[in-house]
Motif scaffolding. Structure first.
Motif, PDB file in Angstrom:
ATOM      1  N   LYS A 368     -13.636   1.489   0.599  1.00  0.00           N
ATOM      2  CA  LYS A 368     -13.231   2.454   1.795  1.00  0.00           C
ATOM      3  C   LYS A 368     -12.094   2.010   2.353  1.00  0.00           C
ATOM      4  N   VAL A 369     -11.630   0.834   2.398  1.00  0.00           N
ATOM      5  CA  VAL A 369     -10.188   0.114   2.777  1.00  0.00           C
ATOM      6  C   VAL A 369      -9.666  -0.512   1.757  1.00  0.00           C
ATOM      7  N   VAL A 370      -8.663  -0.309   1.275  1.00  0.00           N
ATOM      8  CA  VAL A 370      -8.094  -0.709  -0.081  1.00  0.00           C
ATOM      9  C   VAL A 370      -7.643  -2.394   0.349  1.00  0.00           C
TER      10      VAL A 370
ATOM     11  N   MET B  48       6.834  19.960  -1.653  1.00  0.00           N
ATOM     12  CA  MET B  48       7.048  18.475  -1.945  1.00  0.00           C
ATOM     13  C   MET B  48       5.778  17.704  -1.629  1.00  0.00           C
ATOM     14  N   VAL B  49       5.846  16.621  -2.398  1.00  0.00           N
ATOM     15  CA  VAL B  49       4.643  15.656  -1.851  1.00  0.00           C
ATOM     16  C   VAL B  49       5.144  14.234  -1.540  1.00  0.00           C
ATOM     17  N   ILE B  50       4.686  13.711  -0.494  1.00  0.00           N
ATOM     18  CA  ILE B  50       4.921  12.340  -0.058  1.00  0.00           C
ATOM     19  C   ILE B  50       3.664  11.655  -0.292  1.00  0.00           C
ATOM     20  N   LEU B  51       3.986  10.442  -1.171  1.00  0.00           N
ATOM     21  CA  LEU B  51       2.904   9.811  -1.856  1.00  0.00           C
ATOM     22  C   LEU B  51       2.691   8.489  -1.519  1.00  0.00           C
ATOM     23  N   ASP B  52       1.624   7.875  -1.106  1.00  0.00           N
ATOM     24  CA  ASP B  52       1.359   6.515  -1.041  1.00  0.00           C
ATOM     25  C   ASP B  52       0.837   5.918  -2.219  1.00  0.00           C
ATOM     26  N   ILE B  53       0.903   4.587  -2.404  1.00  0.00           N
ATOM     27  CA  ILE B  53       0.068   3.933  -3.545  1.00  0.00           C
ATOM     28  C   ILE B  53      -0.936   3.227  -3.437  1.00  0.00           C
ATOM     29  N   MET B  54      -1.228   2.517  -2.242  1.00  0.00           N
ATOM     30  CA  MET B  54      -2.427   1.681  -2.243  1.00  0.00           C
ATOM     31  C   MET B  54      -3.357   2.612  -1.099  1.00  0.00           C
ATOM     32  N   MET B  55      -4.289   3.418  -1.924  1.00  0.00           N
ATOM     33  CA  MET B  55      -4.992   4.084  -1.322  1.00  0.00           C
ATOM     34  C   MET B  55      -6.353   3.879  -2.136  1.00  0.00           C
ATOM     35  N   PRO B  56      -7.719   4.171  -1.287  1.00  0.00           N
ATOM     36  CA  PRO B  56      -9.086   4.297  -1.723  1.00  0.00           C
ATOM     37  C   PRO B  56      -9.080   5.210  -2.812  1.00  0.00           C
ATOM     38  N   PRO B  57      -9.539   5.023  -4.208  1.00  0.00           N
ATOM     39  CA  PRO B  57      -9.483   5.878  -5.210  1.00  0.00           C
ATOM     40  C   PRO B  57     -10.476   7.296  -5.030  1.00  0.00           C
TER      41      PRO B  57
END
Lengths: 415, 135
Positions: A368-370, B48-57
């Motif tokens: 839920k929260v990485v 365009m896409v702005i993308l984060d890396i650390m996110m719930p899968p």
């Protein structure tokens, strides 16, 4: 491994196991899973009945972690619940040393002299385990725990086994250190994130101020305040992690309702809005809590409540209409009990105590929260225990219910 | 249209607002499952896409190697690239790992920035440059 296997097969198996061992720190980002896997591989190679890995905190004199292979969870729980270490003369190297008979004490002095680790013989005996092969775990020169192999046979371990055990211990230390590093990385992320929020909000306000409505500016400023509070708590976490001496804390007259609950709910409003919910979904009965006046360190108690409520918000159900927190106060003869109930995703069975362990985050929480330090509840409980109270989980799910115990002696001001 | 994929909606609000006030049409998605469904449905209108890396899968990458979500942006990036090989993708993240940065810097039509190095108005400048130079 069976005795019928050829030497070649044994070597191939060992190679596979070494390969698996070296991958452990990379494959498992969760410390518990990594250490448990090490005990499983150790048990397999050393033909031990039980392999336990215990981590200890000598400074604070408690056992921080037990991983175990070869016995059911009871063994793990038994080891974990055992008082440890208690004898200051031995700098905590002994498990429940004073509870042993004289002969047993001598046996374990000898084990210590031989450079071997110590395990609790009473527990081992209860499970019919006769011999022990043990290796201490040291990180940066500091004793952090033991890796123990028990067997039901007398002296079944060989020199080769000892060598293998030292390799296992080395891998356990790497996994432990990677975990510690991960913990720090997690906290750093949790610091960067509000900093980015503060900086970008301030910059945005500065550049766009004349285009923005007063309401909007106020909302942005509330965001900045919340992020600043988050940063302050992260600094406390770093203090805790680096075991800095606690700062001198003064006691102030504190209204639990206005100074702690209402203040914290206000601090958290932006987080509640982010979930699509509303702070009115937090029910507090002022009649319960407005009479509660305590002499405590306001900031510390605020941090404990902040941690509890932040978790309730972060781990709430996706549907914002289901978001609900209820805070109730009851009392017994000697204590006030503040009950925090939420209807979020809950806490898995079996994790009731683990959630208070330093750095522990369940897989459900991570999904839920990485990021997260896994220190919030650890620190909250410590804060409560420092003032003679406690923090307990009393219900896992619907509602998740924590009880904050506050001794009634806190009503008295210091003269 | 710009698709902004980041689980930290509140912290990224000023970036989102600055984009909107600068005239861009932006869709913000906080979970990768919803983001990829949106991406598939609006492939032709996303510039365009702005993308984060650390996110719930999420559900889509629940079994992928995301390092417990710390690197979810990597498989998301690959999925976006499969569908749209030339789409500009700007990585905006708190990840400071040089290995990750180098991995993205090898990619065509991909830009890597750390959040702490970019203010909202600077993000607009970078995006203007990227979109003004199609190849």
């Amino acid at each position: 491994m069976t005795r019928n296997e050829t030497n070649e097969n044994v070597e191939i198996n060992l190679l596979k196991i070494f390969e698996q061992l070296s991958e452990i720190p990379l494959r498992y980002q969760n410390r518990d899973d990594a250490l448990r896997r090490i005990t499983e591989l150790g048990k397999e190679v050393l033909r031990s009945q039980v392999c336990t890995l215990i981590l200890i905190d000598l400074e604070n004199r408690f056992l921080t972690h037990v991983a175990c292979a070869g016995q059911d969870r009871k063994f793990e729980e038994l080891m974990f619940s055992h008082k440890f270490p208690i004898d200051s003369r031995n700098k905590g190297d002994f498990l429940d040393f004073e509870a042993l008979g004289k002969q047993e004490q001598m046996e374990f002095y000898n084990l210590q002299k031989n450079g071997q680790g110590i395990a609790n013989p009473k527990i081992a005996r209860r499970f019919g385990l006769k011999s022990l092969l043990s290796n201490s775990l040291k990180s940066r020169g500091k004793l952090i725990g033991y890796l123990n192999h028990f067997s039901s046979e007398t002296a079944p371990f060989t020199e080769k086994d000892k060598k293998f055990l030292s390799i296992l211990a080395h891998q356990a230390i790497i996994a432990f250190e990677m975990f510690e590093q991960g913990l720090i990385e997690g906290i750093l992320h949790e610091i960067r994130s509000p900093l980015v929020g503060i900086r970008s909000n301030a910059n945005f306000l500065q550049r766009r101020l004349s285009d923005l409505s007063e309401d909007f500016i106020n909302r942005k400023l509330a965001d900045v305040i919340t992020d600043s509070e988050l940063l302050l708590y992260r600094v406390e976490e770093l203090d805790y992690l680096f075991k800095r001496t606690p700062r001198i804390s003064s006691k102030q007259r504190t209204s639990f309702y206005t100074d702690i609950i209402i203040r914290t709910v206000n601090q958290l409003k932006p987080l509640i809005s982010e979930r699509g919910a509303d702070s009115s979904q937090i029910e507090v009965n002022p009649a319960d809590s407005s009479q509660l006046i305590l002499y405590v360190n306001k900031a510390k108690l605020n941090q404990a409540v902040f941690s509890l409520l932040t978790n309730s918000i972060r781990y709430s159900e996706k549907d914002p209409s289901q978001f609900k927190i209820r805070i109730e106060v009851s009392e017994s003869k000697e204590e006030f009990i503040v009950k925090f109930k939420d209807w979020g995703i809950g806490i898995q069975k079996g994790f009731e105590e683990k959630i208070f362990e330093q750095g522990f985050r369940s897989s459900e929480a991570v999904k839920k929260v990485v990021t997260g330090s896994g220190l919030g509840l650890t620190i909250a409980r410590r804060v409560l225990r420092e003032i003679g109270g406690d923090l307990r989980l009393v219900n896992n799910f619907k509602p998740t219910e924590f009880h904050m115990i506050l001794p009634k002696t806190l009503r008295e001001s210091e003269k | 249209m710009i698709l902004f994929i980041d689980d930290e909606r509140r912290e990224m609000d000023s970036y989102y607002l600055e984009l909107e006030l600068s005239g861009y049409q932006v869709r913000f998605k906080t979970d990768v499952d919803a983001a990829l469904i949106f991406f598939d449905d609006h492939l032709d209108s996303i510039n365009m896409v702005i993308l984060d890396i650390m996110m719930p899968p999420g559900k889509i990458f629940a079994n992928s190697d995301t390092k417990l979500g710390l690197r979810t942006g990597l498989p998301v990036f690959e999925r976006l690239r499969e569908k749209s090989p030339h789409l500009p993708i700007l990585i905006l993240t708190n990840v400071s790992d040089t290995e990750v940065r180098n991995r993205f810097r090898q990619e065509d039509r991909c830009w890597f920035y750390r959040k702490e190095d970019v203010l909202p108005f600077e993000l607009i400048q970078y995006i203007e440059e990227i979109l003004e130079n199609p190849q």
